[in-house]
Design an enzyme around this catalytic site. Structure first.
Site, PDB file in Angstrom:
ATOM      1  N   GLY A 132       0.837  -1.195   0.000  1.00  0.00           N
ATOM      2  CA  GLY A 132       0.000   0.000   0.000  1.00  0.00           C
ATOM      3  C   GLY A 132       0.870   1.243   0.000  1.00  0.00           C
ATOM      4  O   GLY A 132       1.948   1.274   0.598  1.00  0.00           O
ATOM      5  N   LEU A 148      -1.214   7.344   2.602  1.00  0.00           N
ATOM      6  CA  LEU A 148      -0.493   8.156   3.581  1.00  0.00           C
ATOM      7  C   LEU A 148       0.362   7.295   4.490  1.00  0.00           C
ATOM      8  O   LEU A 148       1.539   7.581   4.712  1.00  0.00           O
ATOM      9  CB  LEU A 148      -1.485   8.956   4.421  1.00  0.00           C
ATOM     10  CG  LEU A 148      -2.101  10.166   3.745  1.00  0.00           C
ATOM     11  CD1 LEU A 148      -3.076  10.845   4.692  1.00  0.00           C
ATOM     12  CD2 LEU A 148      -1.027  11.141   3.325  1.00  0.00           C
ATOM     13  N   ALA A 149      -0.221   6.214   5.013  1.00  0.00           N
ATOM     14  CA  ALA A 149       0.527   5.377   5.948  1.00  0.00           C
ATOM     15  C   ALA A 149       1.649   4.642   5.217  1.00  0.00           C
ATOM     16  O   ALA A 149       2.804   4.679   5.633  1.00  0.00           O
ATOM     17  CB  ALA A 149      -0.417   4.396   6.635  1.00  0.00           C
ATOM     18  N   HIS A 190     -20.532   8.395   6.857  1.00  0.00           N
ATOM     19  CA  HIS A 190     -20.279   9.836   6.807  1.00  0.00           C
ATOM     20  C   HIS A 190     -21.559  10.596   6.485  1.00  0.00           C
ATOM     21  O   HIS A 190     -22.261  10.240   5.545  1.00  0.00           O
ATOM     22  CB  HIS A 190     -19.223  10.135   5.741  1.00  0.00           C
ATOM     23  CG  HIS A 190     -18.635  11.495   5.876  1.00  0.00           C
ATOM     24  ND1 HIS A 190     -19.347  12.627   5.624  1.00  0.00           N
ATOM     25  CD2 HIS A 190     -17.397  11.900   6.266  1.00  0.00           C
ATOM     26  CE1 HIS A 190     -18.569  13.678   5.835  1.00  0.00           C
ATOM     27  NE2 HIS A 190     -17.380  13.256   6.227  1.00  0.00           N
ATOM     28  N   ARG A 247     -19.725  12.526  13.448  1.00  0.00           N
ATOM     29  CA  ARG A 247     -20.283  11.901  12.247  1.00  0.00           C
ATOM     30  C   ARG A 247     -21.364  10.876  12.533  1.00  0.00           C
ATOM     31  O   ARG A 247     -22.395  10.844  11.877  1.00  0.00           O
ATOM     32  CB  ARG A 247     -19.144  11.238  11.477  1.00  0.00           C
ATOM     33  CG  ARG A 247     -18.225  12.264  10.898  1.00  0.00           C
ATOM     34  CD  ARG A 247     -17.043  11.626  10.213  1.00  0.00           C
ATOM     35  NE  ARG A 247     -16.278  12.680   9.559  1.00  0.00           N
ATOM     36  CZ  ARG A 247     -15.133  12.482   8.924  1.00  0.00           C
ATOM     37  NH1 ARG A 247     -14.616  11.274   8.860  1.00  0.00           N
ATOM     38  NH2 ARG A 247     -14.517  13.482   8.340  1.00  0.00           N
ATOM     39  N   ARG A 256     -14.596   7.601  14.299  1.00  0.00           N
ATOM     40  CA  ARG A 256     -13.444   8.458  14.084  1.00  0.00           C
ATOM     41  C   ARG A 256     -13.883   9.901  13.921  1.00  0.00           C
ATOM     42  O   ARG A 256     -14.872  10.178  13.251  1.00  0.00           O
ATOM     43  CB  ARG A 256     -12.680   8.013  12.826  1.00  0.00           C
ATOM     44  CG  ARG A 256     -11.499   8.912  12.503  1.00  0.00           C
ATOM     45  CD  ARG A 256     -10.714   8.386  11.327  1.00  0.00           C
ATOM     46  NE  ARG A 256     -11.448   8.428  10.070  1.00  0.00           N
ATOM     47  CZ  ARG A 256     -11.709   9.536   9.378  1.00  0.00           C
ATOM     48  NH1 ARG A 256     -11.307  10.703   9.817  1.00  0.00           N
ATOM     49  NH2 ARG A 256     -12.373   9.476   8.246  1.00  0.00           N
ATOM     50  N   LEU A 260      -6.086  11.285   8.493  1.00  0.00           N
ATOM     51  CA  LEU A 260      -4.818  11.720   7.903  1.00  0.00           C
ATOM     52  C   LEU A 260      -3.761  11.781   8.999  1.00  0.00           C
ATOM     53  O   LEU A 260      -2.620  11.371   8.818  1.00  0.00           O
ATOM     54  CB  LEU A 260      -4.990  13.089   7.240  1.00  0.00           C
ATOM     55  CG  LEU A 260      -6.086  13.179   6.182  1.00  0.00           C
ATOM     56  CD1 LEU A 260      -6.074  14.564   5.532  1.00  0.00           C
ATOM     57  CD2 LEU A 260      -5.912  12.119   5.121  1.00  0.00           C
TER      58      LEU A 260
END
Lengths: 210, 637, 246
Positions: B40, B43-44, B266, B330, B435, B441
């Protein structure tokens, strides 16, 4: 490309300045021509410089064209353009017409090989009568057309070429680009007007034989 | 088996520093001898691969897209949280920690979350140094905005493209290492199997999606940064390629899957327009800063919004949650929208939508500022719906968006399988049952830049190095397994496409295991999934061959894994009879219809172990203990 | 509505490739262009033929994966400017339309299959220098490097590039100038990026030439098809940076 183009564009301006002296009469034109002829050092260094620039311009454009074709070996079935100006899309074609015109133009006015009947005159002071040569030539409508059409192509070429030059040399900025591009177009079509007015003036009899 | 989260001892605020000191280090001269596979490049993954390569490890990184820059982190719009307290409005590490724990409805680990808040500031420093063009104040300093679930402004942003800019920062760092020859990047390559040798993760088997070649890749450690599994619902805000395959394959090799039922819906997405739809598009919830959410008070009111007078509008979030109002978290905002639509007060086609109205903001701030803040989002809305949000209130509806659940990891971000590290959305660790906005992010980059590079080194330094080559029999076995699966998919030649199975699975999961879950519904879907799976293996039609780019085959493999994983998700949802965060059990609600947690019975992480095909997964519990905060009923009123 | 599609089919990089005609039936106005292709592919699978391969991922216009030339224009920008093909909706078309769909065509973007091409040349340009050389950790507090707001905004304008390659696809010379200029300008406009400005532009331009992209002849067609409407001003900026670096 940009540098040689700039040099050639500079010449086009200077050349127009020379040509427009036709409106000052026979004396001015012939004196100017005689001045150029009588300073061969200046004349030939300018000619050689222009020749070099012209050759460079042709060579780089051929190279650009070759590289562009190499960069896209498989063409699109139907490529459509949404932004590119007609001038920008016809640069190669207009360039070829200009090249052809330069040859014709030199044979006509410089080497006096074409239409020699207009090129052998002398004025009262015994100088080559360039003024009469121009006026006589432009009284011929075919010669007018053979002149105006390529000059149209030249100015079309310049209208894109000049704005392109500002871009390639990094002169454009966010603020100036639109202005410079518009300026280039105005400039190019100003040149066209300047060049085209001469044969038109001859045809309409504004400029007469001495 | 007991799950040891390996949380360091000592006071919460000192754990990470203490642990950093206690962790073993790899001799710098030996680092290049250690190989790490990162699966992958979001970002991570990208931040981890780049950071590990900078430290000197030999890194191989995979992504299924054509470039590491395309990972779905790129689509995150709103921003990234950090406890910088630049606006001087009372933020601190402690407050970010508390907000995240509370936002997660007290279902996350204190120690992990505290560490996340601690390193959040460094993430911003790192990104700014990389050239991420964060929004600035006129003085040249960084600008912040507020976001759902918080009363302080701690969200850093780059227009509505924060995820893109952060990902490009990580991608550029990764590219630099690729250019230096420190990372080998394999694009269009999909992990199909995890390889475990002597109980430790020692590599993977992956398929080159262009040539179809199935190859083994051996390493000293494996890092999964493969994102979430929201497309188990078919329609979600995720990219169409997002999948659970890598995580699920690891699960089948013994890694525990934690809290799979914690999925986030969401609240601000563009409503579905028809069956053709392949994905749902998110409108950043930052719009809730200036937009007001409402529906008509009257049932079945079909008047166009501009003809509904102020007095006949129900600003239901402001009414029910006066403190947080439109900025409620959310899960709460989503459920409130569902409830009003269930009352037949929804708007738009099918009545599945509520208004998100910018007209107050337009009046207060003027069109120019609104355009500056949200321009690209509003353009996107207009493109998709054909309606202009400057004239007509937008219509929004909740959609699956994020997976808080994921592979179980300890404090070192390592799963119960030694050597297998899981970071970013793919793990379960930091967000509990819900979350907060702009925290994904933060977590992805914190894991990749500032946590994994330490903890992975510790693992390598404290494990005797035993080189394993890709011709080890375990690799051969895994390759055979992967090939057999591909061949099986290609050999069925039935008459139903994988996409249609995916669509049906998604619809059933959304109906029975989506925003609100009941015992009866979960049992219904748990009965249907195995049937659907059987039909799939009997009647799926995958055209083409396995020897070249075959997107139908890729799709079918992913759907096959969703068809197994969905059962685990529903099973987890069935066993957790409390409501918490994004997991709402109809049986467990207050008189006002709010989620009712059951700390006495469910204050634990549910980690599921694969017990073999056809058998139900085994539950392991990691109890959650709270020292610094006292779990309380979440209130945003 | 019903549409006729002329779609480029090519088995692999070696295959010559050709157009095939397909009928797309019952297409709704709310479908995206890619969803229309999805439906066509579903029908193809049902008929036992291989579906058309095309790249897509996020389907919200930001990942840059989709890469279709629609009636001669990348992303179908003649129908809607400032968006990728995934954000183009069928309401822009009408019943009976004939649509030609081709892949990006450029030597530097070799064909993979059908409408899929290989854009790793872009990645290699970034690898050559499209970054700021900072390692993880050890960076100063973010607010120690003030960035004037206009510079930050301008950098963001350039950084918005999604790397889809439409600029190359649209350029008659298959030039990558807009892509490279966007990255050069993004990084050079920020104080953090000025340290390596000269090296960066040199390395990136050298790599771009090496990849076989053509040259820029300033037609601005790239800007017109760019999903993020990246301005050709950045090309002038890069040229300036390049001349400065010599």
């Amino acid at each position: 490309m940009a540098a040689s183009g700039a040099a050639l564009a500079g010449f086009v301006v200077a050349h127009l300045a020379g040509n427009l002296q036709i409106f000052l009469g026979q004396e001015a034109v012939n004196r100017y021509a005689h001045f150029l002829k009588s300073t061969p050092g200046l004349l030939w260094s300018a000619r050689l410089f222009l020749l070099a620039m012209g050759a460079l311009h042709v060579v780089t454009s051929a190279q650009l064209n070759r590289e562009a074709r190499a960069a896209r070996p498989e063409p699109y079935a139907g490529k459509a353009y949404i932004k590119a100006s007609p001038a920008s899309r016809t640069m190669f074609a207009s360039g070829l017409i200009i090249l052809g015109f330069i040859v014709y133009h030199l044979l006509h006015f410089t080497f006096l090989k074409l239409h020699p009947q207009y090129g052998q005159l002398t004025d009262a002071l015994g100088r080559h009568d360039v003024y009469s040569m121009m006026v006589l030539s432009f009284l011929n409508p075919l010669i007018c057309a053979a002149y105006i059409v390529p000059v149209f192509c030249l100015c079309l070429h310049l209208s894109h070429g000049l704005s392109s030059l500002f871009q390639s040399l990094g002169i454009n900025t966010e603020r100036s680009r639109a202005g410079l591009a518009a300026g280039a177009v105005v400039f190019a079509w100003g040149l066209f007007a300047g060049y085209a007015i001469i044969p038109i003036a001859c045809q309409l009899g504004w400029v007469k034989l001495p | 088996m007991t799950l040891d989260a390996k949380i360091p001892s000592g006071p919460l605020s000192e754990k990470w520093d203490k642990h950093k000191f206690e962790m073993k280090l790899v001799n710098p001269a030996n680092k290049r001898k250690y190989s790490v596979i990162v699966v992958g490049s979001g970002l991570a993954g990208a931040s981890a691969a780049a950071s590990l390569a900078e430290l000197g490890y030999s890194v191989k990184c995979l992504c299924f897209q054509d470039s590491p820059r395309r990972a779905h982190s790129i689509a995150a719009q709103g921003g990234i949280n950090a406890a910088k307290n630049y606006p001087n409005d009372g933020d601190s590490i402690q407050r970010l920690f508390y907000d995240t724990i509370k936002g997660g409805d007290f279902r996350s680990r204190e120690a992990n979350v505290y560490r996340l808040a601690q390193v959040s500031g460094s993430v911003i420093d790192q990104c700014a140094a990389q050239g991420v063009p964060f929004a600035r104040e006129y003085g040249g300093l960084l600008d912040n905005r507020s976001f759902g679930g918080a009363l302080v402004s701690r969200t850093f942003y780059a227009r509505g493209q924060t995820g893109q800019q952060l990902l490009l920062g990580a991608y550029q760092a990764l590219s630099r290492q690729i250019g230096l020859g420190k990372v080998r990047m394999l694009m269009r390559t999909e992990m199909l199997e995890l390889v475990v040798v002597d109980g430790a993760a020692r590599g993977i088997v992956a398929r080159n999606l262009v040539t179809g070649a199935i190859d083994s890749h051996a390493a000293d450690a494996v890092v999964l940064a493969t994102g979430g599994y929201s497309p188990v619902f078919y329609l979600s805000t995720n990219a169409v390629g997002c999948n659970v395959t890598a995580a699920y394959r690891a699960y089948k090799k013994g890694a525990f899957f934690a809290n799979p039922c914690f999925t986030q819906i969401h609240p601000t997405c563009i409503p579905q327009s028809g069956d053709h739809q392949s994905k749902l598009t998110l409108m950043s919830e930052s719009l809730r800063n200036d937009g007001r959410v409402w529906i008509p008070k009257q049932k079945g009111d079909k008047r166009p919004p501009e003809l509904i007078p102020e007095g006949e509008r129900d600003y239901f979030l402001e009414r029910r949650y006066p403190t947080y109002g439109n900025l409620s978290p959310r899960d709460i905002a989503s459920r409130a929208a569902k409830q009003v639509c269930d009352e037949d007060r929804g708007v738009g086609p099918g009545g599945r939508g509520v208004y998100l109205d910018l007209s107050d903001a337009l009046e207060r701030l003027g069109g120019k500022i609104v355009r500056e803040r949200y321009g690209n989002l509003l353009d996107m809305y207009e493109r998709i719906t054909g309606e202009n949000p400057f004239r007509v209130p937008m219509r929004i509806y909740p959609a699956p968006h994020y997976a808080m659940g994921g592979l179980w990891v300890d404090y070192n971000l390592m799963s119960n399988l030694p050597g297998l590290h899981v970071i970013g959305e793919a793990n379960f660790s930091d967000h509990g049952a819900n979350r907060l906005g702009a925290s994904a992010l933060m977590q992805g980059l914190a894991d990749g830049y500032f946590i994994l590079p330490y903890t992975l080194g510790h693992y390598l330094a404290s494990t005797p190095r035993k080189p394993v080559a890709a011709d080890h029999p375990e690799f051969k076995k895994a390759e055979d397994l992967a090939r057999a699966r591909v061949n099986h998919l290609l050999s069925v030649r039935g008459k139903r496409t994988a996409a249609s199975f995916h669509q049906e699975l998604g619809r059933r999961m959304w109906d029975d295991c989506g925003m609100s879950r009941s015992d009866a519904g979960l049992r219904r879907v748990l009965k249907r999934i195995p049937e659907l799976r059987e039909e799939f293996w009997k009647t799926v039609d995958v055209t083409g061959s396995g020897e070249d780019l075959n997107q139908a085959l890729e799709r079918a493999g992913r759907v096959a894994d969703f068809l197994e994983f969905s059962e685990l998700l529903a099973q987890d949802a069935l066993h957790r009879t409390e409501s918490c965060g994004g997991h709402f059990r109809e049986e467990s609600q207050t008189d006002e219809g709010e989620a009712k947690r059951d700390d006495a019975h469910f204050s634990y992480v549910a980690a599921w172990e694969h017990a073999g095909d056809g058998k139900s997964a085994t539950l392991h519990k990691e109890p959650l203990t709270f020292e610094a905060v006292q779990p309380a009923q979440r209130s945003y009123k | 509505m019903n549409l006729t599609l002329n779609v480029w089919r090519q088995r692999n990089a070696q295959d010559k490739g050709h157009f095939l005609e397909y009928q797309a039936k019952d297409i709704g106005p709310d479908m995206s262009f890619l969803e229309m292709l999805d439906q066509m592919n579903e029908d193809l699978i049902k008929q036992g033929s291989e579906p058309v391969a095309f790249d897509s991922d996020c389907r919200e216009g930001i990942c840059g994966m989709c890469s279709l030339v629609i009636n001669g224009v990348p992303h179908g920008a003649q129908f809607q400017s400032g968006s990728a093909a995934c954000q183009l909706h069928m309401r822009k078309f009408k019943d009976g339309d004939v649509i030609t769909i081709e892949p990006w065509r450029a030597k530097a973007f070799p064909a993979v299959k059908d409408l899929v091409c290989d854009r790793s040349a872009f990645d290699r340009i970034i690898q050559a220098g499209g970054y700021i050389s900072v390692n993880t950790g050890g960076t100063p507090d973010a607010n120690t490097i003030p960035v004037p707001k206009p510079a930050a905004e301008r950098a963001m304008d350039a950084a918005a590039c999604i790397g889809c390659g439409a600029c190359v696809a649209a350029c008659k010379n298959a030039s990558a100038m807009l892509f490279v200029a966007a990255k050069v300008s993004h990084l050079t406009t920020l104080p953090q990026g000025q340290v390596e400005a000269k090296e960066r532009v040199q390395k990136m331009v050298a790599r771009m030439d090496q990849e076989g992209f053509g040259h820029c002849t300033n037609q601005s067609e790239c800007q017109a098809v760019c999903p993020k409407e990246i301005s050709v001003d950045f090309i002038a900026q890069m040229n300036r940076e390049y001349l400065k670096s010599l």
